[in-house]
Design an enzyme around this catalytic site. Sequence first.
Site, PDB file in Angstrom:
ATOM      1  N   LEU A 121      37.627  30.333  31.805  1.00  0.00           N
ATOM      2  CA  LEU A 121      36.037  29.982  31.530  1.00  0.00           C
ATOM      3  C   LEU A 121      35.366  30.680  30.702  1.00  0.00           C
ATOM      4  O   LEU A 121      34.221  30.464  30.163  1.00  0.00           O
ATOM      5  CB  LEU A 121      35.304  29.490  32.903  1.00  0.00           C
ATOM      6  N   SER A 122      35.717  31.986  30.846  1.00  0.00           N
ATOM      7  CA  SER A 122      34.989  32.993  30.112  1.00  0.00           C
ATOM      8  C   SER A 122      35.219  33.015  28.539  1.00  0.00           C
ATOM      9  O   SER A 122      36.246  33.047  28.199  1.00  0.00           O
ATOM     10  CB  SER A 122      35.594  34.652  30.702  1.00  0.00           C
TER      11      SER A 122
END
Length: 216
Positions: free
Chosen positions: A10-11
Amino acid sequence: MPLKLYKMDLSPPVCAALMVCDLHNVPIEMIDVNLLAKDHLKPEYVKKNPMHTIPMLEDDDLIIHDSHAILTYLTEKYGKDDSLYPKDLKKRALVDQKLFFDTLLFFRIRSVTYAALFEGVRKPTEKQMKDLHEAYSFLEAFLSNTKFVADDNMTIADISILASVAAMRHIVPIDASKYPKTAAWFKFMESQSFYKNSGEKGSLGLGQVLKKALDL
């Protein structure tokens, strides 16, 4: 011994590293680090990376814990030529300049996402939203001078900023009437195989998380 990339999909900075790994076919072991479970605060991780951030690259005794440094390192080591990160000093300076811009861009995004995910702040401030719109205007200005963000050919600066913009659009969508060059650039970049293979899933996943965490 294969390289190791510590990551959470998700980063945005992780997405940038994953896309460069995909682009260069880097032989690498992927190790998931769950920030929500505080894996990044475990003593063994902090010992390697005192800043306890992701992504982190491990190449034998070398530890790199900044996504921009990871992108330049992998491109120097595995790139087939210097088109993505030129050796010409002046051209490289322009790429580095846009990588430094991406640091500003990411922290403007992070000020919203971190507050939402870890502090329960559901509504971005007016200033935070204004800062994100301003970031789009900066990017539009860059793309008014060159086809890509640093030159007329794609570089790792485009890949790094792509990951950030792919996250930012979930907070402030790209308005093609205000930022036409940015919208066209993003459409091209998200069509590339390295994004489809290694960046899209994380960005869409982040979008789903933010949809639940933010009141926009």
